[in-house]
Write a protein that holds these residues in place. Structure first.
Motif, mmCIF file in Angstrom:
data_model
loop_
_atom_site.group_PDB
_atom_site.id
_atom_site.type_symbol
_atom_site.label_atom_id
_atom_site.label_comp_id
_atom_site.label_asym_id
_atom_site.label_seq_id
_atom_site.Cartn_x
_atom_site.Cartn_y
_atom_site.Cartn_z
ATOM 1 N N ALA A 88 39.183 34.710 47.899
ATOM 2 C CA ALA A 88 39.134 35.995 47.198
ATOM 3 C C ALA A 88 38.021 36.009 46.157
ATOM 4 O O ALA A 88 37.293 37.004 46.030
ATOM 5 C CB ALA A 88 40.482 36.275 46.539
ATOM 6 N N ALA A 89 37.875 34.931 45.409
ATOM 7 C CA ALA A 89 36.816 34.852 44.396
ATOM 8 C C ALA A 89 35.440 34.959 45.050
ATOM 9 O O ALA A 89 34.549 35.644 44.537
ATOM 10 C CB ALA A 89 36.936 33.554 43.601
ATOM 11 N N LYS A 90 35.275 34.314 46.190
ATOM 12 C CA LYS A 90 33.999 34.382 46.908
ATOM 13 C C LYS A 90 33.680 35.825 47.315
ATOM 14 O O LYS A 90 32.567 36.303 47.118
ATOM 15 C CB LYS A 90 34.031 33.481 48.134
ATOM 16 N N VAL A 91 34.658 36.516 47.851
ATOM 17 C CA VAL A 91 34.461 37.914 48.246
ATOM 18 C C VAL A 91 34.148 38.780 47.032
ATOM 19 O O VAL A 91 33.280 39.655 47.087
ATOM 20 C CB VAL A 91 35.707 38.439 49.000
ATOM 21 N N MET A 92 34.851 38.532 45.934
ATOM 22 C CA MET A 92 34.592 39.328 44.728
ATOM 23 C C MET A 92 33.167 39.123 44.229
ATOM 24 O O MET A 92 32.507 40.071 43.822
ATOM 25 C CB MET A 92 35.616 39.001 43.643
ATOM 26 N N HIS A 93 32.675 37.890 44.302
ATOM 27 C CA HIS A 93 31.270 37.635 43.930
ATOM 28 C C HIS A 93 30.339 38.432 44.842
ATOM 29 O O HIS A 93 29.370 39.025 44.380
ATOM 30 C CB HIS A 93 30.953 36.143 44.000
ATOM 31 N N GLU A 94 30.657 38.441 46.127
ATOM 32 C CA GLU A 94 29.832 39.187 47.080
ATOM 33 C C GLU A 94 29.869 40.685 46.791
ATOM 34 O O GLU A 94 28.913 41.400 47.098
ATOM 35 C CB GLU A 94 30.290 38.908 48.510
ATOM 36 N N MET A 95 30.960 41.161 46.191
ATOM 37 C CA MET A 95 31.094 42.576 45.839
ATOM 38 C C MET A 95 30.437 42.899 44.498
ATOM 39 O O MET A 95 30.424 44.057 44.082
ATOM 40 C CB MET A 95 32.577 42.963 45.788
ATOM 41 N N GLY A 96 29.918 41.881 43.810
ATOM 42 C CA GLY A 96 29.217 42.115 42.553
ATOM 43 C C GLY A 96 29.981 41.752 41.296
ATOM 44 O O GLY A 96 29.457 41.887 40.195
ATOM 45 N N TYR A 97 31.213 41.282 41.440
ATOM 46 C CA TYR A 97 31.973 40.819 40.270
ATOM 47 C C TYR A 97 31.410 39.459 39.863
ATOM 48 O O TYR A 97 31.222 38.586 40.699
ATOM 49 C CB TYR A 97 33.464 40.690 40.612
ATOM 50 N N ARG A 98 31.132 39.277 38.570
ATOM 51 C CA ARG A 98 30.476 38.049 38.126
ATOM 52 C C ARG A 98 31.369 37.122 37.306
ATOM 53 O O ARG A 98 31.121 35.932 37.231
ATOM 54 C CB ARG A 98 29.218 38.387 37.319
ATOM 55 N N ASP A 99 32.399 37.663 36.704
ATOM 56 C CA ASP A 99 33.268 36.829 35.858
ATOM 57 C C ASP A 99 34.609 36.640 36.562
ATOM 58 O O ASP A 99 35.609 37.259 36.217
ATOM 59 C CB ASP A 99 33.444 37.480 34.488
ATOM 60 N N VAL A 100 34.590 35.802 37.589
ATOM 61 C CA VAL A 100 35.768 35.555 38.421
ATOM 62 C C VAL A 100 35.985 34.052 38.521
ATOM 63 O O VAL A 100 35.070 33.310 38.887
ATOM 64 C CB VAL A 100 35.582 36.131 39.844
ATOM 65 N N ILE A 101 37.192 33.622 38.169
ATOM 66 C CA ILE A 101 37.534 32.204 38.306
ATOM 67 C C ILE A 101 38.878 32.092 39.005
ATOM 68 O O ILE A 101 39.674 33.030 39.021
ATOM 69 C CB ILE A 101 37.573 31.470 36.942
ATOM 70 N N SER A 102 39.111 30.933 39.597
ATOM 71 C CA SER A 102 40.413 30.682 40.213
ATOM 72 C C SER A 102 41.002 29.417 39.604
ATOM 73 O O SER A 102 40.287 28.584 39.047
ATOM 74 C CB SER A 102 40.289 30.557 41.737
ATOM 75 N N ILE A 103 42.317 29.306 39.719
ATOM 76 C CA ILE A 103 43.040 28.181 39.129
ATOM 77 C C ILE A 103 43.241 27.096 40.184
ATOM 78 O O ILE A 103 43.863 27.342 41.227
ATOM 79 C CB ILE A 103 44.406 28.625 38.576
ATOM 80 N N ALA A 104 42.723 25.911 39.919
ATOM 81 C CA ALA A 104 42.900 24.772 40.827
ATOM 82 C C ALA A 104 44.389 24.455 40.961
ATOM 83 O O ALA A 104 45.105 24.392 39.967
ATOM 84 C CB ALA A 104 42.147 23.552 40.305
ATOM 85 N N GLY A 105 44.843 24.320 42.183
ATOM 86 C CA GLY A 105 46.246 24.001 42.423
ATOM 87 C C GLY A 105 47.154 25.207 42.484
ATOM 88 O O GLY A 105 48.289 25.121 42.927
ATOM 89 N N GLY A 106 46.666 26.363 42.000
ATOM 90 C CA GLY A 106 47.388 27.613 42.100
ATOM 91 C C GLY A 106 48.750 27.650 41.424
ATOM 92 O O GLY A 106 49.029 26.903 40.482
ATOM 93 N N TYR A 107 49.584 28.532 41.931
ATOM 94 C CA TYR A 107 50.915 28.767 41.363
ATOM 95 C C TYR A 107 51.767 27.497 41.405
ATOM 96 O O TYR A 107 52.487 27.205 40.450
ATOM 97 C CB TYR A 107 51.601 29.900 42.136
ATOM 98 N N ASP A 108 51.677 26.747 42.493
ATOM 99 C CA ASP A 108 52.488 25.529 42.600
ATOM 100 C C ASP A 108 52.170 24.542 41.476
ATOM 101 O O ASP A 108 53.072 23.959 40.880
ATOM 102 C CB ASP A 108 52.283 24.849 43.952
#
Length: 121
Positions: A88-108
């Motif tokens: 999702a973060a990769k797609v958002m970057h492709e859409m022009g969003y620049r301040d996008v991060i994801s959490i390693a390991g996620g919800y678990d």
């Protein structure tokens, strides 16, 4: 032919993924916290303040929601273990969003660390 694992690995090499020890700070300071899991996963429990946008509908929701369309917003994304969030973060970057991060390991990982969650009554 690429596998789902290959696509996630490729996405993780191009997006910013933060370790769990930085996640609470990032969540507190983000404009938007997005849970990109499926609706039933979100309903079973999610990070406080998170909004739900399934990975499969992400591009459509971002394009069709004025509250989420500004490329100046800061986003923190998560899913169950971090694969869908990286995609999702990769797609958002492709859409022009620049301040996008994801959490390693996620919800678990978040839950395993004893961090706060919202669960149904």
């Amino acid at each position: 032919m690429k596998t789902a694992h290959d696509l996630v690995t490729q996405a993780k090499s191009t997006v910013r993924e933060i370790p769990l020890d930085q996640a609470e700070y990032a969540v507190r300071n983000a404009n938007v916290v997005l849970d990109v899991r499926e609706a039933e996963e979100f309903a079973a429990g999610h990070l406080p303040g998170a909004i739900h946008v399934s990975r499969g509908l992400l591009e459509f929701k971002l394009s069709g929601s004025p509250d989420l369309s500004s490329r100046a917003l800061s986003f923190v994304l998560y899913c169950k273990t971090s694969g869908r969030a990286a995609l999702a973060a990769k797609v958002m970057h492709e859409m022009g969003y620049r301040d996008v991060i994801s959490i390693a390991g996620g919800y678990d990982a978040w839950v395993a660390a004893g961090k706060p969650v919202v669960k149904p009554l």
